[in-house]
Design a protein around this motif. Sequence first.
Motif, PDB file in Angstrom:
ATOM      1  N   VAL A 169      14.608   5.488   1.661  1.00 21.21           N
ATOM      2  CA  VAL A 169      13.173   5.690   1.455  1.00 21.21           C
ATOM      3  C   VAL A 169      12.429   4.376   1.684  1.00 21.21           C
ATOM      4  N   ILE A 170      11.535   4.387   2.670  1.00 23.73           N
ATOM      5  CA  ILE A 170      10.707   3.221   2.987  1.00 23.73           C
ATOM      6  C   ILE A 170       9.406   3.369   2.209  1.00 23.73           C
ATOM      7  N   PRO A 171       9.023   2.365   1.406  1.00 22.66           N
ATOM      8  CA  PRO A 171       7.761   2.493   0.685  1.00 22.66           C
ATOM      9  C   PRO A 171       6.581   2.475   1.653  1.00 22.66           C
ATOM     10  N   GLY A 172       5.741   3.473   1.532  1.00 21.32           N
ATOM     11  CA  GLY A 172       4.624   3.574   2.465  1.00 21.32           C
ATOM     12  C   GLY A 172       3.334   3.990   1.795  1.00 21.32           C
ATOM     13  N   HIS A 192      -6.868   6.222  10.246  1.00 15.43           N
ATOM     14  CA  HIS A 192      -5.917   6.087   9.139  1.00 15.43           C
ATOM     15  C   HIS A 192      -4.887   5.021   9.498  1.00 15.43           C
ATOM     16  N   ILE A 193      -4.697   4.109   8.551  1.00  8.54           N
ATOM     17  CA  ILE A 193      -3.751   3.022   8.774  1.00  8.54           C
ATOM     18  C   ILE A 193      -2.568   3.213   7.824  1.00  8.54           C
ATOM     19  N   LEU A 194      -1.389   3.363   8.421  1.00  7.37           N
ATOM     20  CA  LEU A 194      -0.172   3.504   7.628  1.00  7.37           C
ATOM     21  C   LEU A 194       0.353   2.118   7.280  1.00  7.37           C
ATOM     22  N   GLY A 195       0.874   1.977   6.081  1.00  2.24           N
ATOM     23  CA  GLY A 195       1.497   0.720   5.685  1.00  2.24           C
ATOM     24  C   GLY A 195       2.959   0.968   5.357  1.00  2.24           C
ATOM     25  N   TYR A 196       3.864   0.200   5.975  1.00  2.00           N
ATOM     26  CA  TYR A 196       5.305   0.396   5.749  1.00  2.00           C
ATOM     27  C   TYR A 196       5.945  -0.844   5.133  1.00  2.00           C
ATOM     28  N   CYS A 197       6.944  -0.592   4.287  1.00  2.00           N
ATOM     29  CA  CYS A 197       7.678  -1.668   3.608  1.00  2.00           C
ATOM     30  C   CYS A 197       6.715  -2.507   2.760  1.00  2.00           C
ATOM     31  N   VAL A 198       5.682  -1.886   2.264  1.00  2.00           N
ATOM     32  CA  VAL A 198       4.712  -2.617   1.432  1.00  2.00           C
ATOM     33  C   VAL A 198       5.323  -2.925   0.068  1.00  2.00           C
ATOM     34  N   ASN A 199       4.857  -4.039  -0.516  1.00  2.00           N
ATOM     35  CA  ASN A 199       5.175  -4.319  -1.918  1.00  2.00           C
ATOM     36  C   ASN A 199       4.300  -3.386  -2.751  1.00  2.00           C
TER      37      ASN A 199
END
Length: 282
Positions: free
Chosen positions: A59-62, A75-82
Motif C-alpha cells: 500500500v502506497i500512501p496517497g 486533480h493532483i495525486l500525491g504518492y509516498c507522502v508523509n
Amino acid sequence: MSRIDLHLHTTHSDGSLRPSDVLALAKQANVSALAITDHDITTGIPEAMAAGQELGIEVIPGVEISSFDGKSELHILGYCVNWNEAAFNQRLARLRESRHRRNPLILERLREAGLDVTYDEVCALAGTESVGRPHIAQLLMQKKYVNSAKEAFDRYLAEGKPAYVARELPTPAEAISWIREAKGVAVLAHPTWVKESGEGLRTCVKALKEAGLGGVEVHYSTHTKSQTSQYLELARQLDLLVTGGSDFHGVTKPDIDVGNGRGDLKVNPRLLLPLKEAAARL
Ligand SMILES: [Zn+2]
Ligand SMILES: [Zn+2]
C-alpha cells in the motif's frame, strides 16, 4: 500476471467501500500494489496498510488534491507522502472546510430548483469529514430525483448546471508544493480534465513540471487508446513518470472496478519502482 492500481477512493472521501473492502477487491483482481488516494484526506491509509499487510498487497500512501488553474479543475495525486505530517494534514483540513462552505450553497440551489433535500441529510449519508458532490448525488438517487450519479451531475451538479457552485481551491502549483513538502511525488490525475489539447496541453503540463510535478496519470479507466498514447508521449517528451489507476469509487462509478477499470485497464507493476525511487530522492 499481477497489476497495480494507483488511484482508489474509499468511504474516507466519496467512495462507497471501506479501505479494507477495497483491498479485498484488489486481492481478487490480482493487484500486487495500490494507492488509496482519497480526496483531500489521508485518514483511510492506516486501515488500508493493515489490510495490505494481511493480504500481501503493498500500500502506497496517497492523496488526491483538487486545484483550479483559472480555467480547469485539475486533480493532483500525491504518492509516498508523509501522510501523518501535521502541516500537510492542516492544509488538507482547510481545503475540506472550503467544501463545507460550498456544499450548503449547492443544497440551497437544489431547494430553489424544487428538490426537498438538506445538507444534514447529505452529511448523515456521507459519514465522513470529506463530504463532496458525489454524496449529494447519492442523496438525489436515494430520493429518486435521479437514477444515477451521472444524471445528478448532468442535470444539477456539473459546471454550468443549476446547482453548480464554484469552490475556493488552491492553484495546481500550490497543491504540488504541499505534496512535495510532505516528501511525496506529485502526479497530474486524469489529464483529460485539462481543457487543452496538443500544444496547449503540453504548455500546461510543462508549467506544472516547472512547479514540481513528477508524473502524469497516463493509464486511466476512461482513457481511449489514442489518449493513452498521447499522454505517454507527453510524459516521455517532458521526462515525467508514468502512473495509472482506476479511480474506483464503488457505487458512484459502478462501471469501474478495482484494478480493471472498465475491463481493459491493466497498469504494469514495473511503473511502481521509478515512482518510489523518485520519492526517495526528495
Ligand atoms: Zn480526480
Ligand atoms: Zn479520484
